[in-house]
Design a protein around this motif. Structure first.
Motif, mmCIF file in Angstrom:
data_model
loop_
_atom_site.group_PDB
_atom_site.id
_atom_site.type_symbol
_atom_site.label_atom_id
_atom_site.label_comp_id
_atom_site.label_asym_id
_atom_site.label_seq_id
_atom_site.Cartn_x
_atom_site.Cartn_y
_atom_site.Cartn_z
ATOM 1 N N GLU A 50 -41.569 10.085 -19.003
ATOM 2 C CA GLU A 50 -40.756 9.452 -18.727
ATOM 3 C C GLU A 50 -41.605 7.458 -18.869
ATOM 4 O OE1 GLU A 50 -38.241 8.489 -15.211
ATOM 5 O OE2 GLU A 50 -39.880 9.577 -14.297
ATOM 6 N N GLY A 51 -43.079 8.727 -20.257
ATOM 7 C CA GLY A 51 -42.934 7.075 -21.815
ATOM 8 C C GLY A 51 -42.477 6.910 -22.233
ATOM 9 N N ARG A 52 -43.350 5.776 -22.868
ATOM 10 C CA ARG A 52 -42.623 5.184 -24.144
ATOM 11 C C ARG A 52 -43.289 5.222 -24.698
ATOM 12 N NH1 ARG A 52 -37.341 1.088 -23.376
ATOM 13 N NH2 ARG A 52 -35.548 2.923 -22.518
ATOM 14 N N TYR A 53 -43.162 6.259 -26.511
ATOM 15 C CA TYR A 53 -44.789 5.246 -27.545
ATOM 16 C C TYR A 53 -43.712 5.887 -29.020
ATOM 17 C CZ TYR A 53 -46.975 7.799 -23.459
ATOM 18 O OH TYR A 53 -47.198 8.205 -21.953
ATOM 19 N N PHE A 54 -44.663 4.234 -29.715
ATOM 20 C CA PHE A 54 -44.258 4.986 -30.982
ATOM 21 C C PHE A 54 -45.100 5.141 -31.920
ATOM 22 C CE2 PHE A 54 -44.236 0.466 -30.313
ATOM 23 C CZ PHE A 54 -45.031 0.423 -31.927
ATOM 24 N N ILE A 55 -44.887 5.600 -33.269
ATOM 25 C CA ILE A 55 -46.644 6.118 -34.632
ATOM 26 C C ILE A 55 -46.361 5.783 -35.581
ATOM 27 C CG2 ILE A 55 -47.665 7.398 -33.387
ATOM 28 C CD1 ILE A 55 -46.307 8.570 -36.464
ATOM 29 N N VAL A 56 -46.928 4.185 -36.670
ATOM 30 C CA VAL A 56 -46.125 4.053 -37.537
ATOM 31 C C VAL A 56 -47.271 5.211 -38.557
ATOM 32 C CG1 VAL A 56 -46.833 1.975 -39.402
ATOM 33 C CG2 VAL A 56 -45.904 1.841 -36.779
ATOM 34 N N LYS A 57 -46.145 5.522 -39.771
ATOM 35 C CA LYS A 57 -47.188 6.051 -41.181
ATOM 36 C C LYS A 57 -47.368 5.195 -41.889
ATOM 37 C CE LYS A 57 -48.572 10.115 -42.474
ATOM 38 N NZ LYS A 57 -50.143 10.503 -42.293
ATOM 39 N N ASN A 58 -47.667 4.857 -42.902
ATOM 40 C CA ASN A 58 -48.163 4.089 -43.826
ATOM 41 C C ASN A 58 -47.453 2.911 -44.139
ATOM 42 O OD1 ASN A 58 -48.562 4.204 -47.358
ATOM 43 N ND2 ASN A 58 -45.868 4.282 -47.284
ATOM 44 N N SER A 59 -47.228 2.173 -43.024
ATOM 45 C CA SER A 59 -46.339 1.097 -42.790
ATOM 46 C C SER A 59 -45.524 1.214 -43.346
ATOM 47 C CB SER A 59 -47.602 -0.324 -43.475
ATOM 48 O OG SER A 59 -48.445 -0.070 -43.312
ATOM 49 N N SER A 60 -45.249 2.207 -43.114
ATOM 50 C CA SER A 60 -42.885 1.944 -43.893
ATOM 51 C C SER A 60 -42.275 3.054 -42.964
ATOM 52 C CB SER A 60 -43.323 2.711 -45.363
ATOM 53 O OG SER A 60 -43.767 3.728 -45.995
ATOM 54 N N ALA A 61 -42.798 3.648 -42.632
ATOM 55 C CA ALA A 61 -42.326 5.132 -41.915
ATOM 56 C C ALA A 61 -42.303 4.931 -40.044
ATOM 57 C CB ALA A 61 -42.390 5.940 -42.393
ATOM 58 N N VAL A 62 -41.458 5.173 -39.330
ATOM 59 C CA VAL A 62 -41.691 5.320 -37.848
ATOM 60 C C VAL A 62 -41.176 5.894 -36.781
ATOM 61 C CG1 VAL A 62 -40.232 3.818 -37.486
ATOM 62 C CG2 VAL A 62 -41.839 3.312 -35.856
ATOM 63 N N ILE A 63 -42.104 6.974 -36.127
ATOM 64 C CA ILE A 63 -41.009 7.483 -35.370
ATOM 65 C C ILE A 63 -41.541 7.038 -33.587
ATOM 66 C CG2 ILE A 63 -41.045 9.989 -34.612
ATOM 67 C CD1 ILE A 63 -41.922 10.939 -37.267
ATOM 68 N N ALA A 64 -40.525 6.661 -33.209
ATOM 69 C CA ALA A 64 -40.322 6.524 -31.401
ATOM 70 C C ALA A 64 -39.731 7.139 -30.757
ATOM 71 C CB ALA A 64 -39.754 5.192 -31.244
ATOM 72 N N PHE A 65 -40.117 7.661 -29.390
ATOM 73 C CA PHE A 65 -40.094 8.675 -28.100
ATOM 74 C C PHE A 65 -40.153 8.624 -27.020
ATOM 75 C CE2 PHE A 65 -44.282 10.268 -29.825
ATOM 76 C CZ PHE A 65 -44.925 9.911 -28.271
ATOM 77 N N THR A 66 -39.511 8.894 -26.118
ATOM 78 C CA THR A 66 -38.951 8.766 -24.156
ATOM 79 C C THR A 66 -39.566 9.793 -24.042
ATOM 80 O OG1 THR A 66 -37.774 6.978 -25.432
ATOM 81 C CG2 THR A 66 -37.983 8.223 -22.693
ATOM 82 N N VAL A 67 -40.475 10.394 -23.834
ATOM 83 C CA VAL A 67 -40.927 11.936 -23.416
ATOM 84 C C VAL A 67 -39.556 12.285 -21.960
ATOM 85 C CG1 VAL A 67 -42.588 12.864 -21.483
ATOM 86 C CG2 VAL A 67 -43.232 11.513 -23.701
ATOM 87 N N GLY A 68 -38.704 12.475 -21.840
ATOM 88 C CA GLY A 68 -38.151 13.036 -21.093
ATOM 89 C C GLY A 68 -38.623 13.477 -19.174
ATOM 90 N N LYS A 69 -37.819 13.788 -18.484
ATOM 91 C CA LYS A 69 -37.923 14.498 -16.845
ATOM 92 C C LYS A 69 -38.307 15.478 -16.999
ATOM 93 C CE LYS A 69 -35.592 9.908 -15.783
ATOM 94 N NZ LYS A 69 -34.476 9.998 -13.963
ATOM 95 N N GLY A 70 -37.786 16.541 -17.428
ATOM 96 C CA GLY A 70 -37.771 17.599 -17.252
ATOM 97 C C GLY A 70 -38.512 18.519 -18.135
ATOM 98 N N ASP A 71 -38.367 19.825 -18.043
ATOM 99 C CA ASP A 71 -39.211 21.014 -19.026
ATOM 100 C C ASP A 71 -38.653 21.063 -20.411
ATOM 101 O OD1 ASP A 71 -40.202 23.152 -18.994
ATOM 102 O OD2 ASP A 71 -39.761 24.227 -18.430
ATOM 103 N N LEU A 72 -39.582 20.683 -21.366
ATOM 104 C CA LEU A 72 -39.357 20.424 -22.636
ATOM 105 C C LEU A 72 -39.163 20.839 -23.318
ATOM 106 C CD1 LEU A 72 -39.049 17.900 -24.958
ATOM 107 C CD2 LEU A 72 -41.894 18.242 -25.071
ATOM 108 N N ALA A 73 -39.874 22.802 -23.236
ATOM 109 C CA ALA A 73 -39.455 23.832 -23.553
ATOM 110 C C ALA A 73 -37.936 24.503 -22.993
ATOM 111 C CB ALA A 73 -40.337 24.959 -23.105
ATOM 112 N N LYS A 74 -37.433 23.846 -22.239
ATOM 113 C CA LYS A 74 -36.050 24.163 -21.807
ATOM 114 C C LYS A 74 -35.295 23.417 -22.456
ATOM 115 C CE LYS A 74 -36.839 27.427 -18.222
ATOM 116 N NZ LYS A 74 -36.117 27.338 -16.627
ATOM 117 N N GLU A 75 -35.092 21.466 -22.412
ATOM 118 C CA GLU A 75 -34.131 20.478 -22.759
ATOM 119 C C GLU A 75 -34.214 20.949 -24.060
ATOM 120 O OE1 GLU A 75 -32.719 19.898 -20.567
ATOM 121 O OE2 GLU A 75 -33.509 20.695 -19.212
#
Length: 433
Positions: A50-75
């Motif tokens: 349930e953590g919320r995170y993001f990374i920035v690449k080259n100051s011109s691209a961004v990837i943000a994500f929220t980790v889910g509650k379930g089994d990521l392999a299945k979900e």
């Protein structure tokens, strides 16, 4: 959210984001305001459910994500991809040229597939990033000179009688913006640096390099009888990036991992470190899985259980050029987001990937439309084929319909922007198919 409210916020984001660098800076600020923590690729990660995170690449691209509650392999991952760049005029390393008649022009090259005629006779401002040396260390510094400094005057019709017929210009000689008149004892390479120092305080001797673009000084506006349209620069594709950002920050955390990937350089092919046609997204997805203690087998399962959306603008039927569309494929402004199909796979949509986006639209109560090019018009492409090809994740290509795509000012419907946000929110919050 009322369409007018979301469109007002979008318009502010467009006006505040003259380059991909500024768009990512503004996106990062929104993410932080909504509880997302910035991660660095060069540092260790400690992800939590349930953590919320993001990374920035080259100051011109961004990837943000929220980790889910379930089994990521299945979900799996639920991904929305967009891009931060737009067609523009980029200043060359040899920034200025002085003509024998005493005009100082800025030397530019065309970035992406701009409609060049729309750049003429408009006040142009300057923005981008500098790489400067401070105390022996290289640092990035964003710059935005928000004043009408440059102009590309048209040649009068008296000297160019067929200008309304030829409709083209020479990229090397005819789109060099006028900067100023020649000044005594000023070298041509110093005009731009003098402007930068005057506006930012950064001296020429501290600048190692730059990536600077011209942009339209005039702000975006609402128009139409009921102010139902939006006219602005960079609707393609910052409107889709912003809709994804708005959806991700408000989405309820589900069992799967919700991801927004806003890449750079789509307009020039995406084959860069920060582009969709790179290993960037795969590296991030893999790192998420490994950081959560998953094996390679678990990662492969997660990818196989994932879906994605390639969010880029779509072509609405133009009222003055309606024959450019297929007779049975005619999206209109205000009709909702458009699913894009291509037998040649210029769009990544399949029947399956279209189905999960349709399902999201229906749950959100949002209308949707479908588009395919005429057989004799090739059309453009998107990040979709790269996104699906590199990840092997089923991908639907879609976008809000607009007119004047790649003009310095593009034109869309207020309603479609809010429809897209709602569809994205439903996609993030929906159950896995």
């Amino acid at each position: 959210m009322k369409p007018e409210k979301f469109a007002t916020n979008l318009l502010q984001f467009l006006n505040d984001s003259p380059t991909a660098f500024h768009a990512v800076k503004n996106a990062a600020a929104i993410l932080k305001e909504n509880g997302f923590q910035e991660l660095k690729e060069t540092e260790s990660w400690a992800l939590e459910k349930e953590g919320r995170y993001f990374i920035v690449k080259n100051s011109s691209a961004v990837i943000a994500f929220t980790v889910g509650k379930g089994d990521l392999a299945k979900e799996g991952f639920r991904i929305i991809g967009a891009h931060t760049d737009s067609p523009a005029l980029k200043i060359k390393p040899g920034a200025c040229t002085v003509t024998p008649d005493g005009y100082v022009k800025v030397n530019v090259e065309v970035y992406g597939g701009a409609i060049l005629q729309t750049w003429f006779d408009r006040p142009l401002a300057l923005a981008g990033r500098l790489v400067v040396k401070e105390n022996g260390t290289l640092r990035e510094k964003l710059v935005q000179i928000n004043k009408p400094v440059f102009m590309i005057p048209n040649l009068c019709i008296h000297f160019n009688r067929d200008m309304n017929e030829k409709g083209s210009c020479n990229k090397q000689t005819e789109i060099l913006p006028l900067f100023c008149m020649k000044e005594e004892n000023v070298d041509k390479e110093d005009y731009l640096y003098a402007l930068i120092q005057e506006e930012t305080g950064v001296e020429k001797t501290d600048i190692v390099d730059y990536e600077l673009f011209l942009y339209e000084y005039q702000k975006g506006i609402f128009t139409g009888k009921k102010q139902e349209f939006i006219s602005a620069s960079r609707i393609d594709d910052l409107s889709m990036a912003y809709a994804g950002l708005a959806a991700l920050t408000k989405a309820q955390t589900g069992a799967d991992c919700q991801v927004l990937a806003a890449f750079d350089n789509e307009e020039v092919g995406s084959t860069t470190a920060q582009g969709a046609n790179s290993g960037l997204l795969l590296h991030i997805l893999n790192r998420i899985c490994k950081n959560l203690g998953m094996t390679d087998e678990g990662y492969f399962q997660a990818v196989a259980n994932s879906t994605s959306i390639s969010a880029d603008l779509a072509h609405a039927v133009h009222p003055n050029y309606s024959d450019k569309h297929d007779a049975e494929s005619r999206p209109v402004l205000g009709g909702g987001p458009v699913i894009k199909y291509s037998a040649s796979q210029r769009y990544a949509t399949t029947a399956l990937s279209a189905a999960y986006f349709v399902e999201a639209c229906e749950r959100a109560g949002v209308p949707y439309q479908k588009f395919v090019n005429r057989n004799d018009i090739a059309g453009g492409s998107t990040i979709g084929p790269a996104l699906s090809g590199l990840t092997t994740i089923p991908t639907v290509d879609m976008g809000a319909p607009i007119l004047a795509m790649h003009s310095i000012r593009e034109f869309g419907a207020v309603a479609d922007m809010e429809y897209t946000r709602q569809a994205f929110l439903a996609y993030y919050e929906g159950g896995r198919l």
